[in-house]
Design a protein around this motif. Structure first.
Motif, PDB file in Angstrom:
ATOM      1  N   ALA A   1       0.829  -1.207   0.000  1.00  0.00           N
ATOM      2  CA  ALA A   1       0.000   0.000   0.000  1.00  0.00           C
ATOM      3  C   ALA A   1       0.862   1.254   0.000  1.00  0.00           C
ATOM      4  O   ALA A   1       1.875   1.318   0.696  1.00  0.00           O
ATOM      5  N   HIS A   2       0.453   2.250  -0.795  1.00  0.00           N
ATOM      6  CA  HIS A   2       1.112   3.550  -0.892  1.00  0.00           C
ATOM      7  C   HIS A   2       2.500   3.478  -1.543  1.00  0.00           C
ATOM      8  O   HIS A   2       3.278   4.413  -1.438  1.00  0.00           O
ATOM      9  N   VAL A   3       2.807   2.356  -2.181  1.00  0.00           N
ATOM     10  CA  VAL A   3       4.070   2.217  -2.908  1.00  0.00           C
ATOM     11  C   VAL A   3       3.755   2.102  -4.395  1.00  0.00           C
ATOM     12  O   VAL A   3       2.945   1.262  -4.800  1.00  0.00           O
ATOM     13  N   GLN A   4       4.357   2.955  -5.207  1.00  0.00           N
ATOM     14  CA  GLN A   4       4.155   2.882  -6.645  1.00  0.00           C
ATOM     15  C   GLN A   4       4.755   1.585  -7.196  1.00  0.00           C
ATOM     16  O   GLN A   4       5.799   1.121  -6.718  1.00  0.00           O
ATOM     17  N   MET A   5       4.113   1.014  -8.197  1.00  0.00           N
ATOM     18  CA  MET A   5       4.583  -0.261  -8.746  1.00  0.00           C
ATOM     19  C   MET A   5       5.997  -0.147  -9.309  1.00  0.00           C
ATOM     20  O   MET A   5       6.810  -1.064  -9.151  1.00  0.00           O
TER      21      MET A   5
ATOM     22  N   LEU B   1      13.822   5.411  -4.929  1.00  0.00           N
ATOM     23  CA  LEU B   1      13.009   4.617  -4.005  1.00  0.00           C
ATOM     24  C   LEU B   1      12.320   5.522  -2.987  1.00  0.00           C
ATOM     25  O   LEU B   1      11.193   5.250  -2.559  1.00  0.00           O
ATOM     26  N   ASN B   2      12.993   6.588  -2.606  1.00  0.00           N
ATOM     27  CA  ASN B   2      12.412   7.530  -1.655  1.00  0.00           C
ATOM     28  C   ASN B   2      11.210   8.255  -2.282  1.00  0.00           C
ATOM     29  O   ASN B   2      10.177   8.454  -1.639  1.00  0.00           O
ATOM     30  N   LYS B   3      11.339   8.620  -3.562  1.00  0.00           N
ATOM     31  CA  LYS B   3      10.285   9.356  -4.247  1.00  0.00           C
ATOM     32  C   LYS B   3       9.054   8.498  -4.520  1.00  0.00           C
ATOM     33  O   LYS B   3       7.939   9.002  -4.567  1.00  0.00           O
ATOM     34  N   THR B   4       9.261   7.200  -4.714  1.00  0.00           N
ATOM     35  CA  THR B   4       8.149   6.314  -5.108  1.00  0.00           C
ATOM     36  C   THR B   4       7.497   5.605  -3.925  1.00  0.00           C
ATOM     37  O   THR B   4       6.686   4.704  -4.113  1.00  0.00           O
ATOM     38  N   GLY B   5       7.853   5.993  -2.701  1.00  0.00           N
ATOM     39  CA  GLY B   5       7.168   5.478  -1.511  1.00  0.00           C
ATOM     40  C   GLY B   5       7.768   4.249  -0.887  1.00  0.00           C
ATOM     41  O   GLY B   5       7.272   3.770   0.148  1.00  0.00           O
ATOM     42  N   VAL B   6       8.839   3.698  -1.471  1.00  0.00           N
ATOM     43  CA  VAL B   6       9.419   2.469  -0.941  1.00  0.00           C
ATOM     44  C   VAL B   6      10.075   2.707   0.422  1.00  0.00           C
ATOM     45  O   VAL B   6       9.883   1.925   1.357  1.00  0.00           O
ATOM     46  N   VAL B   7      10.839   3.789   0.511  1.00  0.00           N
ATOM     47  CA  VAL B   7      11.530   4.071   1.776  1.00  0.00           C
ATOM     48  C   VAL B   7      10.514   4.326   2.879  1.00  0.00           C
ATOM     49  O   VAL B   7      10.699   3.878   4.019  1.00  0.00           O
ATOM     50  N   ASN B   8       9.430   5.012   2.571  1.00  0.00           N
ATOM     51  CA  ASN B   8       8.381   5.257   3.569  1.00  0.00           C
ATOM     52  C   ASN B   8       7.741   3.938   4.003  1.00  0.00           C
ATOM     53  O   ASN B   8       7.420   3.750   5.187  1.00  0.00           O
ATOM     54  N   TRP B   9       7.562   3.025   3.066  1.00  0.00           N
ATOM     55  CA  TRP B   9       7.007   1.701   3.398  1.00  0.00           C
ATOM     56  C   TRP B   9       7.951   0.934   4.313  1.00  0.00           C
ATOM     57  O   TRP B   9       7.515   0.296   5.291  1.00  0.00           O
ATOM     58  N   ILE B  10       9.241   0.996   4.037  1.00  0.00           N
ATOM     59  CA  ILE B  10      10.235   0.348   4.906  1.00  0.00           C
ATOM     60  C   ILE B  10      10.161   0.947   6.305  1.00  0.00           C
ATOM     61  O   ILE B  10      10.202   0.238   7.316  1.00  0.00           O
ATOM     62  N   LYS B  11      10.035   2.278   6.354  1.00  0.00           N
ATOM     63  CA  LYS B  11       9.955   2.976   7.640  1.00  0.00           C
ATOM     64  C   LYS B  11       8.753   2.478   8.442  1.00  0.00           C
ATOM     65  O   LYS B  11       8.884   2.146   9.627  1.00  0.00           O
ATOM     66  N   LEU B  12       7.568   2.410   7.809  1.00  0.00           N
ATOM     67  CA  LEU B  12       6.362   1.974   8.512  1.00  0.00           C
ATOM     68  C   LEU B  12       6.464   0.519   8.947  1.00  0.00           C
ATOM     69  O   LEU B  12       6.036   0.146  10.049  1.00  0.00           O
TER      70      LEU B  12
END
Length: 470
Positions: free
Chosen positions: A28-32, A337-348
């Motif tokens: 969720a919230h991560v671009q493909m 990865l930071n721009k496409t939501g991956v880093v935020n997903w890792i953080k959560l």
């Protein structure tokens, strides 16, 4: 050969697992495209950890896969090579050629060895002293570690005449390791010795409404950082076991070589002037507004104009260009990865993993997660910008005082790149010397990280208790 086959087998299994994940929906919230990029980056990291191919080959393969799968457009991939931190490393690497070519590096090395070369540990502390002198006025570990300390380190290792065998622990490999790690540690000592320190203070001010002055930062960081500076050379010496540590004959050779050297040449004088000019410009970059990479390019340009270096010297420096091939894409992909939501997903994912467990254990796990997430990063700035506020907020919600959370995470940020050979620009330079295998670099990096976490997490926290911070 058997170990290589095992590594390739494990790598193949991991690749099949990544291929299976490729066809699964993104979180969720991560671009493909971000999710696919992340899987390709994991392919690169797996190949790197298992040492299945040279870094430059893995990097080119990663970029090719990003393009062929249409995960990234080719202009985006090629834009990675324009990252200023990469060129700072490259220009600093080229400037170091001048120390070798003018013989200035050897002169400096012979002087240091003849006066302080009683044993490898004393030489390590000399390098730490050089860094400490420069740290307050040069807020960039890459600028100090790559542009200033690396040429001195190269001159020292050259004077020792150690064979570049990555499977043999030598004084040269020891000095390479210890100079790199001390550079990171000293980065936390002063408010202006690491670019992330003011950023951490700024984020803490906006989040927790606390202010940290230059003097306060130094006082808070002083005891754990100085202790780490003292302990790290001893620890690495114990862990790495360098051979032939009696430097008596080396010192005698250095003294004799120094006395036999001709008077300082005009090119050596020019090299010193250019070197000092670059240092001064780096130190005053906050006032002049000049970019650190531009300053390094200026230094290289002047050396070329003065004919201390030639363009052939630059083009023939294979190690520098090899670094360029793999460091630039890795930094670029991390930002993507930071721009496409991956880093935020890792953080959560990381922060949610500690809910419902003992408070003390949760604090320990959060600190470890904050530190070791840098295995996936190449930039301390991205580390701070992405992870500092959420991790600090969770620590404060668990009862940690804001100033303690700020200092602990801020100082550990400076140390986090020491685990890998791609965690920061200086890591790639020192690793490229060829004195150390990837396995040994990672082994020492992990064990030193445990020592540092213990020092800052125990001695540092107790020191802040003495100061009344909690």
């Amino acid at each position: 050969m058997r170990a290589k086959k095992i590594s390739i087998s494990i790598f193949t299994i991991l690749c099949l697992g990544l291929l299976a994940l490729w066809f699964m929906p993104a979180p969720a919230h991560v671009q493909m495209v971000g999710w696919n990029s992340f899987l390709i980056v994991l392919f690169f990291l797996a190949g790197c950890v298992l040492n299945v191919a040279p870094l430059s080959v893995l990097s080119l393969t990663m970029m090719t896969l990003l393009g062929l799968t249409k995960t990234m457009a080719m202009p985006v991939i090629l834009s990675f090579f324009g990252a200023p931190p990469v060129w700072l490393v490259l220009f600093a690497f080229f400037m170091a050629i001048g120390f070798r070519k003018t013989n200035l590096g050897n002169r400096m090395a012979y002087f240091l060895i003849s006066h302080f070369g009683h044993n490898p540990i004393s030489l390590a502390y000399v390098m730490a002293l050089c860094d400490l002198i420069l740290a307050p006025v040069i807020p960039n570990t890459n600028a100090r570690g790559a542009g200033i300390l690396f040429p001195i380190n190269q001159s020292l290792t050259g004077a020792l005449h150690d064979v570049k065998d990555s499977n043999t622990a030598t004084v040269s490999s020891y000095l390479t390791l210890v100079t790199f790690h001390l550079n990171l540690i000293i980065g936390g000592l002063f408010f202006t010795s690491m670019a992330t320190n003011p950023l951490v203070a700024s984020l803490a001010a906006s989040t927790f409404h606390i202010k940290i002055s230059w003097l306060q930062w130094f006082i808070y960081a002083s005891v754990p950082t100085i202790l780490a500076v003292i302990v790290t050379p001893l620890l690495i010496f114990k862990l790495h076991h360098p051979k032939h540590t009696d430097l008596t004959s080396v010192r005698q050779t250095a003294i004799k070589s120094l006395s036999n050297m001709k008077q300082i040449s005009a090119n050596e004088v020019k090299m010193v002037i250019v070197f000092l000019a670059v240092v001064v410009l780096w130190a005053t970059s906050a006032l002049t507004g000049l970019d650190n990479t531009l300053i390094a390019m200026f230094g290289l340009t002047v050396l070329l104009i003065l004919r201390i270096l030639t363009i052939d010297d630059v083009l023939h420096e294979k190690q520098g260009w090899n670094i360029f091939l793999w460091l630039a894409p890795l930094i670029g992909v991390t930002e993507y990865l930071n721009k496409t939501g991956v880093v935020n997903w890792i953080k959560l994912t990381l922060t949610n993993s500690v809910h419902g467990i003992n408070v003390g254990l949760a604090i320990v796990l959060l600190v470890l997660l904050y530190f070791y997430v840098h295995y996936l990063l190449t930039s301390v700035l991205i580390h701070v910008q992405t992870f500092f506020i959420p991790f600090a907020l969770i620590l404060v919600s668990l009862g940690v005082r804001p100033i303690v959370a700020t200092m602990l995470l801020g100082l550990l940020t400076c140390l986090s790149p020491g685990t890998t050979h791609y965690g920061t620009g200086t890591a790639s330079i020192y690793f490229s010397t060829g004195f150390l295998s990837q396995k040994e670099w990672w082994r020492i990096g992990f064990l030193v990280s445990l020592s540092n976490i213990l020092i800052y997490g125990v001695i540092g926290v107790l020191w802040w208790k003495v100061l009344g911070l909690w």
